[in-house]
Design an enzyme around this catalytic site. Structure first.
Site, PDB file in Angstrom:
ATOM      1  N   HIS A 111     -27.176   2.361  18.043  1.00 32.94           N
ATOM      2  CA  HIS A 111     -27.948   1.440  18.878  1.00 32.94           C
ATOM      3  C   HIS A 111     -27.408   0.014  18.786  1.00 32.94           C
ATOM      4  O   HIS A 111     -27.198  -0.659  19.802  1.00 32.94           O
ATOM      5  CB  HIS A 111     -29.426   1.478  18.465  1.00 32.94           C
ATOM      6  CG  HIS A 111     -30.271   0.503  19.215  1.00 32.94           C
ATOM      7  ND1 HIS A 111     -30.561  -0.760  18.723  1.00 32.94           N
ATOM      8  CD2 HIS A 111     -30.853   0.587  20.430  1.00 32.94           C
ATOM      9  CE1 HIS A 111     -31.293  -1.411  19.611  1.00 32.94           C
ATOM     10  NE2 HIS A 111     -31.491  -0.611  20.649  1.00 32.94           N
TER      11      HIS A 111
ATOM     12  N   CYS B 275      13.974  -4.979  18.373  1.00 27.32           N
ATOM     13  CA  CYS B 275      12.590  -4.891  17.876  1.00 27.32           C
ATOM     14  C   CYS B 275      12.350  -5.820  16.692  1.00 27.32           C
ATOM     15  O   CYS B 275      11.303  -5.772  16.062  1.00 27.32           O
ATOM     16  CB  CYS B 275      12.239  -3.453  17.499  1.00 27.32           C
ATOM     17  SG  CYS B 275      13.294  -2.770  16.214  1.00 27.32           S
TER      18      CYS B 275
END
Length: 804
Positions: free
Chosen positions: A427, A758
């Site tokens: 919730h 990279c």
């Protein structure tokens, strides 16, 4: 049949167009029951008490006027006023006499259900509100649900309680906030055969990622017992992700499995008890087992896809769904018990990218699961009971055990939320997303470690794990309109190490992943040296064995733990960017780093200079690590072949000689990773001068190159990048390094091999990225936070080159 004048409508008679009569919850159940049971989706039967029945009750009992009087001086900002008005209205409805004809129809329908499922059958009774003038309005969580209701009398009493729950404090407050007239919102009731998940398990799933809005994954949460604990966040559930595109092609892409603590479960109370359900502790051993097996995870994910496709087709647009599921402990069958549209991520503007980042360091007080990707700060206010919510002030951080719908009036004025319990579908998490505020759930002990009145910072921008920091730390928010960003010719890829951030990073404009590191997955998800799992029985370190037992408890074979976790970590990244290329570098720990893994010291030699020692390719084909490399290969094969993620390309680090390259490729072949088969490409890192000098020869055995500028700089300049004494000399922009890079790009192009970079250089220095574009590099892989600024620099350089 005139549906508008009926008290009872069975699921089989309902369609999604009946929302004004039975609310979204019941209309959805009926629509699925009619259309999806024939597609293999199990849905328990039931019926709806219509909104017409609710209006009929108010009219016949003559109570509407009294309710209007009670609410005439309502002030939802005054918690005491709200509580008193709500109580009086509920008492008015509960005290009203049910019209006999309504009683008869409900009783008759319940008897019909008993004929199918047995006498005194147990049912779930749920409220389903609707506004006739706005049938699409969502009132999820505002009214009550009652479980394990048996017998005609109990069903009638509970129906009255459901009608009264239209006026819970939270529902009254919600309608005022949304501008709804209390007397134009009506209530329908769903009465459905219970699934005996009290004897098994249940949970919630979404056909979209609830944190990032990533559309291609099903998120499943599950725990033992009835589903209310997962919905309300009373337990920290297990969490699973399944990748939709390859699931639909027949693969088995469970890309993530994470154990929750699952300390309690909700079961049926003893017969005759005042309460119909109760929570009991879960057996200690069961807490360390997954509540679902792989076949069940895949079945639920397939159902989520069927349900989403059904509603998307009806709506003629993408319609992700929020679904409740349950497993029957008697029949062992899975069922869907509810489904409603997801209302947060599906509404998000994907063209605006928001980047939150902390500007200073702080002390971490507690951690949990992050909800959203924002940062917030404020004074902590610990509230342990709903009766104390009137003390809460706007802008404070709500810190509590868990929340339920009664807390919503204060949740909407909180700057952030921290709970001890709950997962990403609890919730507190759902409401935080709706409100657009940060939340950290499942901290276990946040209410103990955080003090009321203390300044704290809630950081959900660091991946799956959210951190609560001491003090109000400075942070920045960067908003980027992606529509305005042009796409350069040079491919812009990303360096991604943390699978938990992959979905989020996928929204940054990119051409895939140029470097996915195994090291982060091994050190953070697995934590254990692979040889300690392969030779567990020979391990001498007793403490290490204890930790290994805890981490691998859910796995019959300890080696499977390594293979599955590594496969799933890589799969999360590959799925996030699918079908774009994701280049995965096989492990590149140094011996000292491997030794620091659990059980690692017994399997690693001590080296004077691990940076230049037994690392990368040389570990894969010789020595005791060879069999551990086999586990890495099996993990990559699983991600590619079993999960269908053939966008994964593999890369070999620190390959000193061409002969080493051949030996590694042959070793991979032994474990089913055959170059060229199923589109498999194998790249080599270009990070040693020999890779540049012999690039023509390396190009004959590898499919591409990726420049590792960190190591290439280190080895070209002859310095140890870990040494602070020579750190000032380390610079990728040194002419010697740039010359090597230019040379290898030329050779790769000559041999028709793809070449990218990279290393850190282009992320740190935009002018270095421009140099690479000038050299004609195919792709530049950047750190995610550098993509936008470096892309702009690359576009500048491409424009200049075009003019020339």
């Amino acid at each position: 049949m005139n549906k508008k004048r009926e008290f009872i409508l069975w699921f089989k008679d309902l369609t999604i167009d009946d929302v004004p009569l039975v609310g979204g919850k019941n209309a959805s159940l009926g629509d699925m029951y009619r259309n999806l049971t024939k597609k293999g989706v199990n849905i328990p039967n039931g019926f709806a008490v219509t909104s017409y029945a609710y209006k009929y009750l108010l009219k016949k009992a003559k109570i509407e006027k009294k309710i209007r009087q009670i609410l005439s001086d309502l002030d939802t900002r005054n918690m005491k006023n709200l509580a008193e008005r709500g109580r009086k209205v509920r008492e008015t409805i509960l005290g009203a006499e049910f019209p006999q004809e309504l009683k008869d129809d409900i009783a008759k329908a319940y008897k019909e259900l008993c004929k199918k499922y047995g006498p005194n059958t147990d049912v779930a009774i749920r409220s389903s509100a609707t506004a006739e003038d706005l049938p699409d309005a969502s009132f999820a969580g505002q009214q009550e649900t009652y479980l394990n209701i048996r017998g005609e009398r109990a069903v009638l009493e509970t129906c009255k309680k459901c009608f009264a729950s239209l006026f819970t404090n939270r529902a009254i407050s919600y309608r005022v906030d949304k501008g709804f007239n209390h007397f134009k919102v009506y209530l329908s009731i769903g009465i459905q055969k219970m699934v005996r998940s009290d004897l098994a398990n249940s949970g919630v799933m979404f056909s979209i990622d609830t944190e990032t809005g990533f559309r291609n994954a099903v998120l499943i949460n599950g725990s033992y017992g009835l589903g209310e604990n997962v919905v309300l966040g009373t337990v920290n559930p297990d969490q699973f992700y399944v990748f939709k595109p390859t699931l639909k092609k027949g693969f088995k892409p469970i890309i993530s499995k994470k154990l929750g603590s699952k300390k309690i479960k909700m079961i049926y109370s003893e017969w005759g008890s005042k309460h119909t359900t109760q929570n009991i502790p879960v057996k200690y051993d069961d807490r360390f087992k997954f509540v679902l097996n792989d076949d069940e995870i895949l079945k639920l994910a397939k159902w989520a896809c069927i349900i989403e496709d059904h509603y998307s087709k009806k709506a003629r647009k993408f319609k992700p769904m929020d679904i409740e599921w349950a497993k029957d402990g008697k029949t062992k069958q899975l069922f869907i018990v509810q489904a409603r549209p997801e209302t947060v991520q599906s509404q998000k503007d994907v063209n605006i990218l928001e980047e939150y980042s902390l500007k200073e360091k702080g002390k971490v007080i507690v951690t949990g699961l992050s909800v959203g990707t924002k940062i917030a700060s404020g004074k902590a206010h610990i509230i342990k009971n709903a009766k104390d919510i009137h003390n809460f002030k706007k802008g404070e951080v709500l810190v509590t055990e868990k929340t339920d719908p009664d807390w919503e009036p204060i949740m909407k004025i909180a700057s952030a939320i921290v709970t001890n319990k709950g997962g990403r579908t609890a919730h507190a998490a759902i409401i935080a997303r709706e409100l657009g505020i940060s939340a950290i759930v499942g901290t276990e002990n946040g209410t103990e470690l955080i003090k009321t009145g203390a300044d704290i910072t809630i950081n959900c921008a660091e991946g799956e794990i959210g951190n609560v920091y001491k003090g109000k730390l400075k942070f920045s928010i960067k908003r980027i309109n992606l529509k305005k960003l042009k796409k350069p010719k040079t491919q812009i890829m990303m360096n991604v190490g943390n699978p938990d951030q992959a979905f989020d990073f996928s929204f940054i404009p990119n051409d895939g992943v140029g470097l996915a590191r195994e090291e982060f997955i091994i050190s953070s998800y697995i934590k254990i040296h692979p040889l300690a799992l392969l030779h567990y029985n020979k391990l001498k370190d007793k403490k290490a064995k204890e930790i290994i037992n805890q981490l691998t408890y859910a796995y019959k074979n300890k080696v499977d733990f390594f293979i599955e976790k590594l496969a799933q970590g890589v799969a999360m990244i590959a799925a996030a960017f699918y079908p774009k290329d994701v280049i995965v570098r096989m492990s590149d720990f140094k011996t000292n780093e491997y030794a620091n893994l659990i059980g690692g010291k017994e399997f690693e030699p001590k080296e004077e200079n691990p940076m230049l020692g037994w690392r990368g390719a040389s570990r894969y084909y010789a020595g005791n690590y060879r069999e551990a490399f086999g586990l890495e290969c099996k993990a990559m094969k699983r991600a590619r072949d079993e999960m269908g993620l053939t966008n994964i390309k593999l890369m070999i680090p620190f390959c000193r000689t061409v002969e080493e390259g051949k030996l590694v490729i042959n070793e991979m072949k032994k474990h089913g990773l055959v170059q060229g088969k199923n589109g498999l490409e194998i790249y080599v890192m270009c990070e040693i001068p020999s890779n540049v000098i012999l690039a023509d020869d390396f190009a004959k055995i590898f499919d591409g190159f990726s420049i590792g500028s960190n190591d290439l700089t280190q080895l070209t300049l002859g310095l140890d990048r870990d040494s602070e004494l020579v750190a000032r000399i380390f610079d990728e922009r040194n002419p010697a390094v740039m010359d090597r890079i230019q040379e290898v790009i030329k050779k790769a192009k000559k041999n028709n091999r793809k070449i990218g970079i990279c290393g850190e250089g282009p992320s740190t220095f935009p002018e270095f990225a421009q140099f690479l574009v000038k050299c004609g590099i195919d792709s530049i892989s950047l750190n995610p936070n550098s993509v936008i600024k470096t892309t702009l620099k690359i576009l500048e350089m491409e424009k200049k080159l075009k003019k020339k």
